[in-house]
Design a protein around this motif. Structure first.
Motif, PDB file in Angstrom:
ATOM      1  N   GLN A 193       0.826  -1.210   0.000  1.00 28.74           N
ATOM      2  CA  GLN A 193       0.000   0.000   0.000  1.00 28.74           C
ATOM      3  C   GLN A 193       0.855   1.253   0.000  1.00 28.74           C
ATOM      4  N   ALA A 194       1.976   1.195   0.706  1.00 27.44           N
ATOM      5  CA  ALA A 194       2.876   2.352   0.761  1.00 27.44           C
ATOM      6  C   ALA A 194       3.717   2.478  -0.507  1.00 27.44           C
ATOM      7  N   GLY A 195       3.736   1.423  -1.315  1.00 29.66           N
ATOM      8  CA  GLY A 195       4.530   1.448  -2.545  1.00 29.66           C
ATOM      9  C   GLY A 195       6.007   1.241  -2.305  1.00 29.66           C
ATOM     10  N   THR A 196       6.366   0.667  -1.171  1.00 28.56           N
ATOM     11  CA  THR A 196       7.771   0.433  -0.849  1.00 28.56           C
ATOM     12  C   THR A 196       8.059  -1.059  -0.777  1.00 28.56           C
ATOM     13  N   VAL A 197       8.865  -1.514  -1.695  1.00 25.44           N
ATOM     14  CA  VAL A 197       9.249  -2.921  -1.717  1.00 25.44           C
ATOM     15  C   VAL A 197      10.763  -2.989  -1.828  1.00 25.44           C
ATOM     16  N   GLY A 198      11.387  -3.471  -0.783  1.00 21.30           N
ATOM     17  CA  GLY A 198      12.845  -3.573  -0.762  1.00 21.30           C
ATOM     18  C   GLY A 198      13.281  -4.885  -0.148  1.00 21.30           C
ATOM     19  N   THR A 199      14.495  -4.897   0.371  1.00 19.74           N
ATOM     20  CA  THR A 199      15.054  -6.140   0.907  1.00 19.74           C
ATOM     21  C   THR A 199      14.288  -6.638   2.139  1.00 19.74           C
ATOM     22  N   ALA A 200      13.763  -5.719   2.937  1.00 20.36           N
ATOM     23  CA  ALA A 200      12.992  -6.135   4.114  1.00 20.36           C
ATOM     24  C   ALA A 200      11.726  -6.874   3.692  1.00 20.36           C
ATOM     25  N   GLU A 201      11.110  -6.425   2.621  1.00 22.72           N
ATOM     26  CA  GLU A 201       9.896  -7.073   2.139  1.00 22.72           C
ATOM     27  C   GLU A 201      10.202  -8.436   1.513  1.00 22.72           C
ATOM     28  N   VAL A 202      11.335  -8.527   0.835  1.00 21.11           N
ATOM     29  CA  VAL A 202      11.749  -9.822   0.292  1.00 21.11           C
ATOM     30  C   VAL A 202      11.954 -10.811   1.442  1.00 21.11           C
ATOM     31  N   ALA A 203      12.587 -10.342   2.512  1.00 20.92           N
ATOM     32  CA  ALA A 203      12.818 -11.207   3.676  1.00 20.92           C
ATOM     33  C   ALA A 203      11.494 -11.649   4.302  1.00 20.92           C
ATOM     34  N   LYS A 204      10.537 -10.736   4.425  1.00 17.00           N
ATOM     35  CA  LYS A 204       9.222 -11.085   4.977  1.00 17.00           C
ATOM     36  C   LYS A 204       8.498 -12.077   4.069  1.00 17.00           C
ATOM     37  N   ALA A 205       8.611 -11.867   2.766  1.00 18.73           N
ATOM     38  CA  ALA A 205       7.970 -12.781   1.819  1.00 18.73           C
ATOM     39  C   ALA A 205       8.588 -14.175   1.920  1.00 18.73           C
ATOM     40  N   GLU A 206       9.900 -14.227   2.054  1.00 15.90           N
ATOM     41  CA  GLU A 206      10.573 -15.521   2.199  1.00 15.90           C
ATOM     42  C   GLU A 206      10.213 -16.175   3.531  1.00 15.90           C
ATOM     43  N   GLU A 207       9.989 -15.376   4.547  1.00 14.59           N
ATOM     44  CA  GLU A 207       9.526 -15.905   5.837  1.00 14.59           C
ATOM     45  C   GLU A 207       8.154 -16.566   5.666  1.00 14.59           C
ATOM     46  N   LEU A 208       7.282 -15.923   4.904  1.00 18.50           N
ATOM     47  CA  LEU A 208       5.957 -16.473   4.634  1.00 18.50           C
ATOM     48  C   LEU A 208       6.074 -17.795   3.865  1.00 18.50           C
TER      49      LEU A 208
END
Length: 159
Positions: free
Chosen positions: A61-76
Motif C-alpha cells: 500500500q505504501a509502494g515500498t518494496v525492498g530487501t525487508a519485504e523480500v525477507a518477509k515474503a521468504e519468511e511467509l
C-alpha cells in the motif's frame, strides 16, 4: 518433510526458521504435554506468518518494496514449507483449534496447503521483482487461501 514442490532455498529457510520451534517443545515431554507444546508452537508460527503478511500488505500500500519485504515474503514461504511438519498426527490438544479432519482428510488438507504455498511463492516473486502493485495483488490473493483452510480445518475459538 512432505514435498510440495518448493524450491530448496525455501525448504532450507523453513527448516532454519521454524524447524527448531518444534524441536524445542518436543524434548522430554509426555504425549499430552507434547501435543500442547506442538499446538503452542504452531500458534506462534501462525501469528508470525500473519504478521509477515500484514507487513507485506502495508508495504504494498505504501509502494515500498525492498530487501525487508523480500525477507518477509521468504519468511511467509518458509512457513508454508513447514506447515506439514507443524501438524504431526497426534498433536491435537485441549487448547488447539485444529480439527481432526486435518488427518482424516489428509488429501483435502494437503490441497489447501498447496494453495497457500503457491500463493506464498507468488508473494515472494512479487517482492523480489520490487513491484508494489503485484505484491499487493499477491498478498490479497493469499488471504483467501488462509481462510479456505481455516474454514474447513480449524474449529471455533476455545472458551
Amino acid at each position: 518433510m512432505v514435498s510440495l514442490g518448493l524450491r530448496s532455498s525455501h525448504q532450507a529457510l523453513a527448516r532454519a526458521v521454524f524447524g527448531g520451534v518444534l524441536a524445542l517443545g518436543l524434548v522430554g515431554v509426555t504425549v499430552g504435554a507434547q501435543a500442547d507444546a506442538v499446538s503452542e508452537k504452531r500458534e506462534a508460527a501462525m501469528k508470525q506468518a500473519g504478521g509477515a503478511l500484514k507487513a507485506l500488505g502495508g508495504a504494498a500500500q505504501a509502494g515500498t518494496v525492498g530487501t525487508a519485504e523480500v525477507a518477509k515474503a521468504e519468511e511467509l514461504a518458509a512457513f508454508a514449507a513447514m506447515l506439514p511438519e507443524l501438524f504431526p498426527e497426534g498433536s491435537l490438544s485441549d487448547e488447539s483449534r485444529a480439527l481432526p479432519e486435518i488427518w482424516t482428510d489428509a488429501e483435502g488438507w494437503q490441497a489447501k496447503v498447496a494453495d497457500f504455498t503457491a500463493a506464498a511463492d507468488a508473494v515472494v516473486a512479487a517482492a523480489k521483482a520490487g513491484d508494489a502493485a503485484a505484491l499487493g495483488e499477491a498478498v490479497g490473493a493469499t488471504g483467501p487461501t488462509c481462510g479456505g483452510c481455516h474454514k474447513v480445518f480449524r474449529g471455533p475459538p476455545k472458551s
